[in-house]
Design a protein around this motif. Structure first.
Motif, mmCIF file in Angstrom:
data_model
loop_
_atom_site.group_PDB
_atom_site.id
_atom_site.type_symbol
_atom_site.label_atom_id
_atom_site.label_comp_id
_atom_site.label_asym_id
_atom_site.label_seq_id
_atom_site.Cartn_x
_atom_site.Cartn_y
_atom_site.Cartn_z
ATOM 1 N N ASP A 9 -13.888 0.558 -6.175
ATOM 2 C CA ASP A 9 -13.589 0.541 -4.740
ATOM 3 C C ASP A 9 -12.486 -0.438 -4.411
ATOM 4 O OD1 ASP A 9 -15.199 2.509 -4.070
ATOM 5 O OD2 ASP A 9 -16.809 1.275 -3.178
ATOM 6 N N ASP A 10 -12.568 -1.631 -5.041
ATOM 7 C CA ASP A 10 -11.531 -2.641 -4.812
ATOM 8 C C ASP A 10 -10.201 -2.135 -5.344
ATOM 9 O OD1 ASP A 10 -13.469 -4.266 -3.816
ATOM 10 O OD2 ASP A 10 -13.846 -5.254 -5.746
ATOM 11 N N ALA A 11 -10.267 -1.491 -6.536
ATOM 12 C CA ALA A 11 -9.043 -0.969 -7.138
ATOM 13 C C ALA A 11 -8.404 0.059 -6.198
ATOM 14 C CB ALA A 11 -9.371 -0.324 -8.479
ATOM 15 N N ARG A 12 -9.226 0.887 -5.608
ATOM 16 C CA ARG A 12 -8.740 1.899 -4.664
ATOM 17 C C ARG A 12 -8.003 1.251 -3.502
ATOM 18 N NH1 ARG A 12 -13.087 4.827 -6.013
ATOM 19 N NH2 ARG A 12 -12.581 6.963 -6.581
ATOM 20 N N ALA A 13 -8.650 0.233 -2.886
ATOM 21 C CA ALA A 13 -8.071 -0.426 -1.709
ATOM 22 C C ALA A 13 -6.761 -1.104 -2.094
ATOM 23 C CB ALA A 13 -9.067 -1.452 -1.162
ATOM 24 N N ARG A 14 -6.762 -1.753 -3.261
ATOM 25 C CA ARG A 14 -5.559 -2.473 -3.670
ATOM 26 C C ARG A 14 -4.427 -1.481 -3.972
ATOM 27 N NH1 ARG A 14 -5.536 -7.252 -8.174
ATOM 28 N NH2 ARG A 14 -3.291 -7.546 -8.263
ATOM 29 N N TYR A 15 -4.823 -0.375 -4.605
ATOM 30 C CA TYR A 15 -3.837 0.662 -4.942
ATOM 31 C C TYR A 15 -3.195 1.209 -3.663
ATOM 32 C CZ TYR A 15 -1.869 4.297 -7.971
ATOM 33 O OH TYR A 15 -1.012 5.088 -8.692
ATOM 34 N N ARG A 16 -4.067 1.495 -2.693
ATOM 35 C CA ARG A 16 -3.591 2.083 -1.433
ATOM 36 C C ARG A 16 -2.609 1.142 -0.738
ATOM 37 N NH1 ARG A 16 -8.385 2.707 1.731
ATOM 38 N NH2 ARG A 16 -9.242 4.008 0.095
ATOM 39 N N ALA A 17 -2.987 -0.134 -0.636
ATOM 40 C CA ALA A 17 -2.149 -1.108 0.054
ATOM 41 C C ALA A 17 -0.814 -1.268 -0.657
ATOM 42 C CB ALA A 17 -2.871 -2.447 0.127
ATOM 43 N N SER A 27 10.159 -2.167 -3.110
ATOM 44 C CA SER A 27 10.494 -3.488 -3.673
ATOM 45 C C SER A 27 10.025 -3.612 -5.123
ATOM 46 C CB SER A 27 9.838 -4.584 -2.840
ATOM 47 O OG SER A 27 8.435 -4.500 -2.996
ATOM 48 N N GLU A 28 10.700 -4.512 -5.851
ATOM 49 C CA GLU A 28 10.324 -4.819 -7.241
ATOM 50 C C GLU A 28 8.926 -5.435 -7.280
ATOM 51 O OE1 GLU A 28 11.756 -4.369 -10.272
ATOM 52 O OE2 GLU A 28 13.171 -3.104 -9.184
ATOM 53 N N ARG A 29 8.640 -6.217 -6.228
ATOM 54 C CA ARG A 29 7.350 -6.903 -6.171
ATOM 55 C C ARG A 29 6.202 -5.877 -6.181
ATOM 56 N NH1 ARG A 29 4.147 -8.107 -2.381
ATOM 57 N NH2 ARG A 29 5.572 -7.361 -0.756
ATOM 58 N N SER A 30 6.399 -4.769 -5.412
ATOM 59 C CA SER A 30 5.345 -3.743 -5.378
ATOM 60 C C SER A 30 5.192 -3.078 -6.741
ATOM 61 C CB SER A 30 5.664 -2.658 -4.354
ATOM 62 O OG SER A 30 5.957 -3.233 -3.134
ATOM 63 N N GLU A 57 -5.240 10.138 -3.526
ATOM 64 C CA GLU A 57 -5.935 9.697 -2.316
ATOM 65 C C GLU A 57 -5.090 8.670 -1.548
ATOM 66 O OE1 GLU A 57 -10.183 8.879 -3.287
ATOM 67 O OE2 GLU A 57 -9.710 7.042 -2.183
ATOM 68 N N ALA A 58 -4.511 7.705 -2.305
ATOM 69 C CA ALA A 58 -3.718 6.640 -1.675
ATOM 70 C C ALA A 58 -2.454 7.219 -1.056
ATOM 71 C CB ALA A 58 -3.373 5.580 -2.721
ATOM 72 N N LEU A 59 -1.839 8.204 -1.778
ATOM 73 C CA LEU A 59 -0.598 8.807 -1.275
ATOM 74 C C LEU A 59 -0.873 9.542 0.029
ATOM 75 C CD1 LEU A 59 2.383 9.184 -2.050
ATOM 76 C CD2 LEU A 59 1.752 11.314 -3.176
ATOM 77 N N GLU A 60 -1.975 10.270 0.028
ATOM 78 C CA GLU A 60 -2.331 11.041 1.225
ATOM 79 C C GLU A 60 -2.538 10.112 2.418
ATOM 80 O OE1 GLU A 60 -5.097 14.229 0.216
ATOM 81 O OE2 GLU A 60 -5.959 13.850 2.205
ATOM 82 N N SER A 61 -3.245 9.003 2.190
ATOM 83 C CA SER A 61 -3.510 8.117 3.326
ATOM 84 C C SER A 61 -2.249 7.367 3.742
ATOM 85 C CB SER A 61 -4.670 7.171 3.017
ATOM 86 O OG SER A 61 -4.213 5.953 2.539
#
Ligand code: ADP
Length: 356
Positions: A9-17, A27-30, A57-61
């Motif tokens: 779940d955390d991985a999902r949220a971090r991935y999305r952000a 950016s390179e940072r991302s 899922e992350a792309l869609e949101s």
């Protein structure tokens, strides 16, 4: 780099952000963050399919938040991001597999080493126990036959050989018992004199030294060295050192016993002109069942338990055993014990700690 393991779940949220940030900033940072996420997925045991699902899922949101222009390039940018995640994932996964393989190999080798050691120990024990049993059986058979043939003069020495072999067998069984208990032997401490204890051990060593052709010398020391100790256990320990010194010294060599003390401590030293030990061997001699290759070549018999028991007894008296040795030149073992001073006897009688 230390990577925090995230739950899916955390991985999902971090991935999305992180993906949303990349799609707007590129950016390179991302991208760097994307590579960290790839590593985290390995640690969190996520498979490639799960990563792709999280990505979709992350792309869609993220798309809902983008300008029409950003939406147009989101497909390609999203793939670039996913690629970064997957590359880091792949590299990390390989490292992870290699580490796991190395660990498995180490464990297998360790298990094999232990198994080998165990079977060597078992072989030594059964060989050592069988040898005196064979002597007893052979001597008794011969004694019976000698009696039947009226050769009575032969019976005495045969029974003597059987008695000696039984004595060895019983000493070895006692050593094995002590070693298998794994705990310090119970000591019955009382006022003793280390000079007398050493003299008793020397008296025992006269016969084996003579039989081997080794000169046994007991140097004159202090008339008395008062200690608090278990006399029997200490005689056995010093006898053990003398026995080793004789066994590991070739005929023509010398074994010397010295005693001394300074009011704070009392010591007894057994020096020989025998095979000596390398520093590597010296580092292992107090391990149970350890016997150096040189020792095995010089004296085939032995369980490798004597010194472990000597150390146990001496430590139980609050003392220490030290060794100095030069290969092919000789060894000197020294047992140092706390001297008995005023008040020590009362302390032992009331079961208190021995004053050091
Ligand atoms: P054992 O003598 O039955 O092998 P010990 O525990 O008494 O068992 O000794 C362990 C090992 O220490 C010996 O096998 C030998 O390698 C080494 N060692 C002990 N005493 C001596 C000595 N006086 N000279 C050389 N090596 C010794």
């Amino acid at each position: 780099m230390a990577v925090t393991v995230l739950l899916p779940d955390d991985a999902r949220a971090r991935y999305r952000a992180c993906l949303a940030d990349y799609l707007t900033s590129r950016s390179e940072r991302s991208l760097y963050e994307a590579s960290l996420i790839g590593q985290i997925c390995v640690e969190g045991e996520l498979g490639p399919e799960e990563i792709i699902a999280i990505h979709a899922e992350a792309l869609e949101s993220a798309i809902g938040e983008l300008t029409p222009r950003q939406v147009a390039s989101a497909g390609v940018d999203g793939l670039q991001f996913l690629l970064e995640v997957m590359i880091a994932y792949g590299v990390r996964y390989q490292q992870y597999l290699e580490l796991r393989l190395a660990e498995q190999l180490r464990q297998t080798e360790e298990a094999e080493r232990r198994a080998r050691q165990q079977s060597e120990i078992m072989a030594t024990i059964s060989h050592e126990l069988r040898a005196p049993v064979t002597v007893v059986r052979g001597s008794l058979d011969l004694a019976v036959r000698s009696l039947a043939r009226q050769q009575h003069e032969r019976v005495g020495p045969l029974l003597d050989a059987a008695r000696q072999a039984l004595g060895r067998l019983s000493r070895m069984t006692a050593d094995l018992y002590e070693a298998s208990r794994g705990e310090a032997p119970e000591l019955m401490r009382g006022p003793e004199d280390l000079t007398t204890i050493a003299a008793e051990a020397v008296a025992w060593a006269v016969t084996p030294a003579t039989e081997k052709g080794v000169t046994l010398v007991s140097e004159p020391g202090p008339r008395s060295l008062p200690i608090l100790g278990d006399g029997d256990a200490l005689v056995a320990a010093i006898t053990n050192l003398l026995s080793n010194a004789i066994r590991y010294t070739p005929a023509g060599g010398q074994v010397t016993l010295r005693t001394g003390g300074d009011g704070m401590s009392a010591w007894v030293e057994v020096a020989d002109t025998g095979i000596g030990m390398t520093p590597e061997v010296q580092a292992r001699i107090f391990e149970r069942f350890y016997r150096s290759p040189e020792a095995k070549a010089t004296d085939a018999t032995g369980l490798g338990l004597g010194l472990a028991l000597v150390q146990q007894v001496v430590a139980g008296h609050g003392g220490e055993v030290t060794v100095m040795s030069v290969p092919d030149s000789g060894s000197t073992f020294r047992v140092t014990l706390p001297a008995r001073r005023h008040g020590s006897v009362a302390a032992v009688a009331s079961n208190e700690e021995i004053p050091q």
